[in-house]
Write an enzyme that holds these catalytic residues in place. Structure first.
Site, PDB file in Angstrom:
ATOM      1  N   GLU A  69       0.006  20.318 -11.512  1.00  0.00           N
ATOM      2  CA  GLU A  69       0.233  19.093 -10.740  1.00  0.00           C
ATOM      3  C   GLU A  69       0.479  19.379  -9.267  1.00  0.00           C
ATOM      4  O   GLU A  69      -0.026  18.662  -8.402  1.00  0.00           O
ATOM      5  CB  GLU A  69       1.444  18.344 -11.329  1.00  0.00           C
ATOM      6  CG  GLU A  69       1.860  17.118 -10.527  1.00  0.00           C
ATOM      7  CD  GLU A  69       3.156  16.510 -11.020  1.00  0.00           C
ATOM      8  OE1 GLU A  69       3.634  16.907 -12.113  1.00  0.00           O
ATOM      9  OE2 GLU A  69       3.709  15.649 -10.307  1.00  0.00           O
ATOM     10  N   ASP A  85       5.295  18.540 -13.624  1.00  0.00           N
ATOM     11  CA  ASP A  85       6.747  18.451 -13.531  1.00  0.00           C
ATOM     12  C   ASP A  85       7.320  17.986 -14.865  1.00  0.00           C
ATOM     13  O   ASP A  85       6.650  17.293 -15.653  1.00  0.00           O
ATOM     14  CB  ASP A  85       7.155  17.444 -12.441  1.00  0.00           C
ATOM     15  CG  ASP A  85       7.098  18.055 -11.050  1.00  0.00           C
ATOM     16  OD1 ASP A  85       7.059  19.296 -10.935  1.00  0.00           O
ATOM     17  OD2 ASP A  85       7.095  17.274 -10.078  1.00  0.00           O
ATOM     18  N   TYR A 106     -16.412  -1.488   4.395  1.00  0.00           N
ATOM     19  CA  TYR A 106     -16.888  -1.704   5.763  1.00  0.00           C
ATOM     20  C   TYR A 106     -18.409  -1.803   5.827  1.00  0.00           C
ATOM     21  O   TYR A 106     -18.969  -2.549   6.638  1.00  0.00           O
ATOM     22  CB  TYR A 106     -16.405  -0.569   6.677  1.00  0.00           C
ATOM     23  CG  TYR A 106     -14.951  -0.704   7.053  1.00  0.00           C
ATOM     24  CD1 TYR A 106     -14.501  -1.820   7.742  1.00  0.00           C
ATOM     25  CD2 TYR A 106     -14.030   0.283   6.731  1.00  0.00           C
ATOM     26  CE1 TYR A 106     -13.160  -1.956   8.090  1.00  0.00           C
ATOM     27  CE2 TYR A 106     -12.686   0.159   7.072  1.00  0.00           C
ATOM     28  CZ  TYR A 106     -12.262  -0.963   7.749  1.00  0.00           C
ATOM     29  OH  TYR A 106     -10.939  -1.105   8.087  1.00  0.00           O
TER      30      TYR A 106
END
Length: 358
Positions: free
Chosen positions: A190, A242, A97
């Site tokens: 995580e 995981d 922007y």
């Protein structure tokens, strides 16, 4: 950090001076930068990460097709020079922007993102070094005192145990100096839920650790901070994710970096260790699981061909996942009680880590 900022400023000035000198001599200005094409990316055993090869490309104003990307690149260098000079920060979205205020036209944000990546390759520094950061989403907690260097906060100190939710890893923290650290290791996790569990169970005190929440795939600023903790404070790094191929890759990107960032260095921590959740943990601890889907299986086969996964532990775990065809989340240990992961699993993993690293 201050020295790194100085080197970035010197590199940006060098780019500007080169363009200026070419114009002064009446030449068509150009820049040369490393090619980021996949054919120029390879895994380097010495650096233990993907890096770019020696092929370079030239962006020249003599070529009409190059005028637009060259102009955008020069503007980006000017913009971040102003940004760093004023001690301000920005995001990739902000840069997109902000360009409009300079009547610099990007068709969309991916185009401006790509120009910033070219700038990284051109000057050899990641965008975080010139104060363009991702959105904050990861956090850190532990007995580490930092000193801010950002304008308005210079010299202020903060101990990272001061907030029970952890401290967000944003531009101010990323640019801070390390003052005092009593921890002797880093544990990167995580999931936010596990990070909160570890804080509640005072893992930072029980295991003398700095805790880092990666919030999924760790943002580059978080990976750079983990590296700083390892290199500057000599803290070994344990990574817990995981138990699935995606968690494996989250750990691997912390350790060996990504192909997408092959043009920048010092975002990886080669000596960090992925300590779980392994496929063999799923079997040993009889964890609740879900079946691997077709995408998971496909991903495991992709990882098996990746040179970063050639070491015996990674091969063993990939084969184990393919054999059991099951996956488990970190929270699966809660089947044995909320604190089992802290009381039983984590001590076992740290003991194994200590044996491996001597």
């Amino acid at each position: 950090m201050r020295d790194r900022k100085r080197r970035v400023e010197e590199a940006l000035i060098k780019v500007g001076s080169s363009i200026y000198e070419q114009l002064r001599m009446g030449s068509f200005p150009y820049v040369e930068l490393p090619s980021r094409s996949t054919s120029n990316i390879y895994y380097d055993e010495e650096y233990r990460q993907y890096i770019l090869g020696g092929r370079r490309i030239r962006r020249s104003s003599r070529n009409i097709r190059h005028i637009r990307p060259l102009t955008q690149l020069v503007w980006a260098a000017y913009f971040v020079k102003e940004l760093t000079g004023q001690g301000k920060t920005s995001t990739l979205r902000d840069v997109y922007y902000s360009a409009q205020a300079y009547e610099m036209n990007f068709k969309d944000q991916p185009e401006s993102d790509n120009v910033l990546t070219d700038l990284e390759a051109l000057i050899g520094h990641p965008r975080e070094d010139f104060n363009v950061f991702p959105e904050e989403r990861s956090a850190i907690f532990g007995d580490l005192t930092i000193e801010y260097t950002v304008p308005g906060y210079e010299g202020r100190r903060l101990n990272l145990t001061s907030h029970p939710d952890g401290v967000m890893i944003g531009p101010a923290l990323t640019n801070a100096e390390f003052v005092e650290c009593k921890a002797d290791k880093v544990i990167a996790v995580e999931k936010g839920a596990l990070f909160t569990r570890f804080v509640e169970e005072r893992v930072h005190e029980r295991f003398n650790a700095i805790l880092v929440q990666t919030a999924g795939q760790a943002p580059r600023a978080t990976r750079a901070l983990i590296r700083r903790l390892n290199v500057e404070l000599n803290l070994p790094v344990i990574v817990l994710t995981d138990g699935d191929p995606w968690g494996m890759h989250i750990a691997m990107v912390i350790i060996s970096g990504s192909a997408n960032a092959a043009h920048v260095r010092e975002l990886n921590t080669p000596d960090a260790k992925w300590m779980g959740v392994w496929a063999t943990d799923i079997i040993e601890y009889k964890l609740p699981t879900d079946p691997l889907n077709d995408l998971d299986i496909k991903r495991l086969h992709e990882l098996s061909k990746d040179p970063r996964y050639k070491d015996p532990l990674w091969r063993r775990e990939i084969n184990a996942f393919l054999k059991i065809k099951r996956k488990a989340e970190q929270e699966a240990f809660s089947r044995y009680g909320l604190t089992f992961i802290v009381d039983e699993y984590l001590p076992a993993k740290i003991e194994e880590f200590d044996k491996e690293t001597g």
